[in-house]
Write an enzyme that holds these catalytic residues in place. Structure first.
Site, PDB file in Angstrom:
ATOM      1  N   GLY A  50       0.826  -1.266   0.115  1.00 21.13           N
ATOM      2  CA  GLY A  50       0.021   0.140   0.024  1.00 21.13           C
ATOM      3  C   GLY A  50       0.724   1.312   0.031  1.00 21.13           C
ATOM      4  O   GLY A  50       0.272   2.334  -0.564  1.00 21.13           O
ATOM      5  N   ASP A 108      -4.738   2.777  11.193  1.00 24.87           N
ATOM      6  CA  ASP A 108      -6.147   2.701  11.682  1.00 24.87           C
ATOM      7  C   ASP A 108      -5.836   2.077  13.057  1.00 24.87           C
ATOM      8  O   ASP A 108      -5.799   2.859  14.145  1.00 24.87           O
ATOM      9  CB  ASP A 108      -6.855   1.981  10.828  1.00 24.87           C
ATOM     10  CG  ASP A 108      -6.447   0.651  10.259  1.00 24.87           C
ATOM     11  OD1 ASP A 108      -5.812  -0.087  10.796  1.00 24.87           O
ATOM     12  OD2 ASP A 108      -7.068   0.498   9.007  1.00 24.87           O
ATOM     13  N   ARG A 170      -5.324   0.312  -6.442  1.00 26.33           N
ATOM     14  CA  ARG A 170      -4.349   0.883  -5.779  1.00 26.33           C
ATOM     15  C   ARG A 170      -3.825   1.962  -6.865  1.00 26.33           C
ATOM     16  O   ARG A 170      -3.135   2.868  -6.647  1.00 26.33           O
ATOM     17  CB  ARG A 170      -2.981   0.044  -5.681  1.00 26.33           C
ATOM     18  CG  ARG A 170      -3.193  -1.241  -4.585  1.00 26.33           C
ATOM     19  CD  ARG A 170      -2.104  -2.187  -4.475  1.00 26.33           C
ATOM     20  NE  ARG A 170      -2.267  -3.290  -3.615  1.00 26.33           N
ATOM     21  CZ  ARG A 170      -2.281  -3.460  -2.407  1.00 26.33           C
ATOM     22  NH1 ARG A 170      -2.083  -2.080  -1.584  1.00 26.33           N
ATOM     23  NH2 ARG A 170      -2.449  -4.407  -1.571  1.00 26.33           N
TER      24      ARG A 170
END
Length: 180
Positions: A50, A108, A170
Protein backbone atom coordinates in the site's frame (compact mmCIF):
# COMPACT_ATOMS: atom_id res chain seq x y z
CA UNK A 1 -13.79 10.27 -11.91
CA UNK A 2 -16.41 10.88 -9.28
CA UNK A 3 -17.08 7.19 -8.58
CA UNK A 4 -15.39 3.82 -9.20
CA UNK A 5 -16.61 0.24 -8.78
CA UNK A 6 -14.47 -2.68 -7.60
CA UNK A 7 -15.88 -6.16 -7.16
CA UNK A 8 -19.26 -5.57 -5.49
CA UNK A 9 -18.60 -2.10 -4.03
CA UNK A 10 -19.00 1.47 -5.28
CA UNK A 11 -16.60 4.19 -4.07
CA UNK A 12 -16.92 7.98 -4.37
CA UNK A 13 -14.19 10.60 -4.52
CA UNK A 14 -12.98 11.62 -1.06
CA UNK A 15 -9.49 13.17 -1.37
CA UNK A 16 -8.06 14.56 -4.60
CA UNK A 17 -4.44 14.08 -5.63
CA UNK A 18 -4.00 17.85 -5.23
CA UNK A 19 -5.07 17.66 -1.58
CA UNK A 20 -2.75 14.70 -1.00
CA UNK A 21 0.10 16.54 -2.69
CA UNK A 22 -0.32 19.60 -0.45
CA UNK A 23 -0.37 17.39 2.66
CA UNK A 24 2.78 15.56 1.49
CA UNK A 25 4.52 18.89 0.84
CA UNK A 26 3.75 19.96 4.44
CA UNK A 27 5.17 16.84 6.08
CA UNK A 28 8.14 16.70 3.68
CA UNK A 29 9.11 20.19 4.84
CA UNK A 30 9.06 18.99 8.47
CA UNK A 31 11.06 15.84 7.66
CA UNK A 32 13.62 17.85 5.68
CA UNK A 33 14.00 20.20 8.62
CA UNK A 34 14.44 17.29 11.05
CA UNK A 35 16.98 15.36 8.94
CA UNK A 36 18.85 17.95 6.86
CA UNK A 37 21.87 17.83 9.19
CA UNK A 38 22.18 14.03 9.32
CA UNK A 39 25.76 12.92 8.77
CA UNK A 40 24.73 9.40 7.69
CA UNK A 41 22.04 8.26 5.24
CA UNK A 42 18.60 7.61 6.66
CA UNK A 43 16.92 4.28 5.93
CA UNK A 44 13.44 4.58 4.46
CA UNK A 45 11.17 1.58 4.88
CA UNK A 46 8.25 1.21 2.50
CA UNK A 47 5.48 -0.96 3.95
CA UNK A 48 4.32 -3.00 0.95
CA UNK A 49 2.14 -2.96 -0.98
CA UNK A 50 0.00 0.00 0.00
CA UNK A 51 2.72 2.54 0.74
CA UNK A 52 4.52 2.25 -2.62
CA UNK A 53 2.94 5.37 -4.15
CA UNK A 54 3.22 7.40 -0.94
CA UNK A 55 6.87 6.41 -0.42
CA UNK A 56 7.77 7.30 -4.01
CA UNK A 57 6.05 10.68 -3.76
CA UNK A 58 7.72 11.45 -0.43
CA UNK A 59 11.17 10.45 -1.70
CA UNK A 60 10.85 13.07 -4.48
CA UNK A 61 10.25 15.73 -1.83
CA UNK A 62 13.08 14.85 0.59
CA UNK A 63 16.52 16.44 0.14
CA UNK A 64 18.90 14.33 2.25
CA UNK A 65 20.72 11.05 1.62
CA UNK A 66 18.66 7.93 2.16
CA UNK A 67 18.50 4.23 1.38
CA UNK A 68 15.26 2.41 0.61
CA UNK A 69 14.24 -1.01 1.87
CA UNK A 70 10.85 -2.69 2.19
CA UNK A 71 8.78 -5.00 4.35
CA UNK A 72 5.40 -6.54 3.65
CA UNK A 73 2.94 -6.59 6.52
CA UNK A 74 -0.79 -7.18 6.51
CA UNK A 75 -3.77 -7.15 8.82
CA UNK A 76 -6.60 -6.63 6.29
CA UNK A 77 -8.87 -9.02 4.45
CA UNK A 78 -11.62 -7.46 2.34
CA UNK A 79 -12.82 -4.27 4.03
CA UNK A 80 -11.83 -4.96 7.63
CA UNK A 81 -8.74 -5.46 9.74
CA UNK A 82 -8.40 -8.95 11.16
CA UNK A 83 -6.62 -7.78 14.32
CA UNK A 84 -3.55 -9.95 13.72
CA UNK A 85 -0.43 -8.81 11.89
CA UNK A 86 1.19 -11.05 9.30
CA UNK A 87 4.70 -10.52 7.88
CA UNK A 88 4.78 -12.36 4.53
CA UNK A 89 8.03 -10.61 3.49
CA UNK A 90 10.61 -9.53 6.07
CA UNK A 91 12.97 -6.56 5.84
CA UNK A 92 14.86 -6.40 2.54
CA UNK A 93 17.88 -4.69 4.11
CA UNK A 94 19.81 -3.99 7.29
CA UNK A 95 18.68 -1.37 9.84
CA UNK A 96 21.29 -1.98 12.53
CA UNK A 97 22.56 1.33 13.94
CA UNK A 98 20.47 3.32 11.46
CA UNK A 99 17.99 6.16 11.71
CA UNK A 100 14.80 4.81 10.11
CA UNK A 101 11.70 6.48 8.70
CA UNK A 102 8.82 4.08 8.09
CA UNK A 103 6.45 5.12 5.30
CA UNK A 104 2.96 3.69 5.73
CA UNK A 105 -0.16 4.31 3.67
CA UNK A 106 -2.66 4.29 6.53
CA UNK A 107 -2.70 3.73 10.28
CA UNK A 108 -6.02 2.65 11.70
CA UNK A 109 -5.74 0.26 14.67
CA UNK A 110 -1.99 0.97 14.98
CA UNK A 111 -1.22 -2.71 15.60
CA UNK A 112 0.90 -3.07 12.44
CA UNK A 113 3.08 -0.10 13.43
CA UNK A 114 3.53 -1.41 16.98
CA UNK A 115 4.73 -4.74 15.57
CA UNK A 116 6.98 -3.08 12.97
CA UNK A 117 8.61 -0.81 15.55
CA UNK A 118 9.25 -3.88 17.72
CA UNK A 119 10.87 -5.68 14.78
CA UNK A 120 13.04 -2.67 13.93
CA UNK A 121 14.25 -2.22 17.51
CA UNK A 122 14.97 -5.95 17.71
CA UNK A 123 17.02 -5.62 14.48
CA UNK A 124 19.05 -2.80 16.06
CA UNK A 125 17.63 0.37 14.51
CA UNK A 126 19.02 3.40 16.36
CA UNK A 127 15.92 5.57 15.90
CA UNK A 128 12.53 4.84 14.31
CA UNK A 129 10.09 7.48 13.11
CA UNK A 130 6.72 6.74 11.50
CA UNK A 131 5.38 8.76 8.58
CA UNK A 132 1.84 7.91 7.51
CA UNK A 133 -0.18 9.31 4.66
CA UNK A 134 -3.46 8.77 6.50
CA UNK A 135 -4.53 8.28 10.11
CA UNK A 136 -7.92 7.09 11.35
CA UNK A 137 -7.86 8.42 14.92
CA UNK A 138 -11.25 6.88 15.76
CA UNK A 139 -9.94 3.40 14.89
CA UNK A 140 -6.68 3.66 16.87
CA UNK A 141 -6.36 0.87 19.44
CA UNK A 142 -2.62 0.81 20.08
CA UNK A 143 -0.51 3.28 22.00
CA UNK A 144 1.74 4.34 19.13
CA UNK A 145 3.61 7.57 18.45
CA UNK A 146 3.21 8.76 14.87
CA UNK A 147 5.83 11.35 14.01
CA UNK A 148 4.48 12.62 10.68
CA UNK A 149 0.80 12.43 9.67
CA UNK A 150 -0.21 13.88 6.30
CA UNK A 151 -3.99 13.72 6.88
CA UNK A 152 -6.53 12.46 9.40
CA UNK A 153 -9.69 10.84 8.05
CA UNK A 154 -12.87 9.24 9.45
CA UNK A 155 -13.01 5.51 10.11
CA UNK A 156 -14.33 4.68 6.62
CA UNK A 157 -13.05 2.13 4.09
CA UNK A 158 -11.08 3.75 1.27
CA UNK A 159 -9.22 2.86 -1.94
CA UNK A 160 -6.77 4.65 -4.20
CA UNK A 161 -3.23 6.01 -4.12
CA UNK A 162 -1.84 2.64 -3.06
CA UNK A 163 -4.79 1.51 -0.94
CA UNK A 164 -6.82 -1.41 -2.24
CA UNK A 165 -10.01 -3.38 -1.96
CA UNK A 166 -8.97 -7.01 -2.47
CA UNK A 167 -5.96 -5.82 -4.53
CA UNK A 168 -7.90 -3.45 -6.83
CA UNK A 169 -7.82 0.35 -6.83
CA UNK A 170 -4.17 0.89 -5.84
CA UNK A 171 -3.41 2.67 -9.13
CA UNK A 172 -5.93 5.49 -8.64
CA UNK A 173 -4.26 8.87 -8.11
CA UNK A 174 -7.11 10.09 -5.88
CA UNK A 175 -8.60 8.45 -2.79
CA UNK A 176 -12.17 7.14 -2.83
CA UNK A 177 -14.44 6.23 0.09
CA UNK A 178 -16.92 3.35 0.19
CA UNK A 179 -20.29 4.74 -0.90
CA UNK A 180 -22.77 3.29 1.58
Amino acid sequence: METVVYHDKRFRLMISYEQLSQAMDRIAARINSDYSGNSTPVTFICVLNGAIMFTAEMMKRLNFDAELISIKMSSYCGTSSQGTVKVPLGLTGNVEGRDVIVFEDIVDSGLTMVELKRILKEKGARDVKVCTMLLKPDALKADIKLDYVAMEIPNDFIVGFGLDYDELGRNLKDIYVLDK
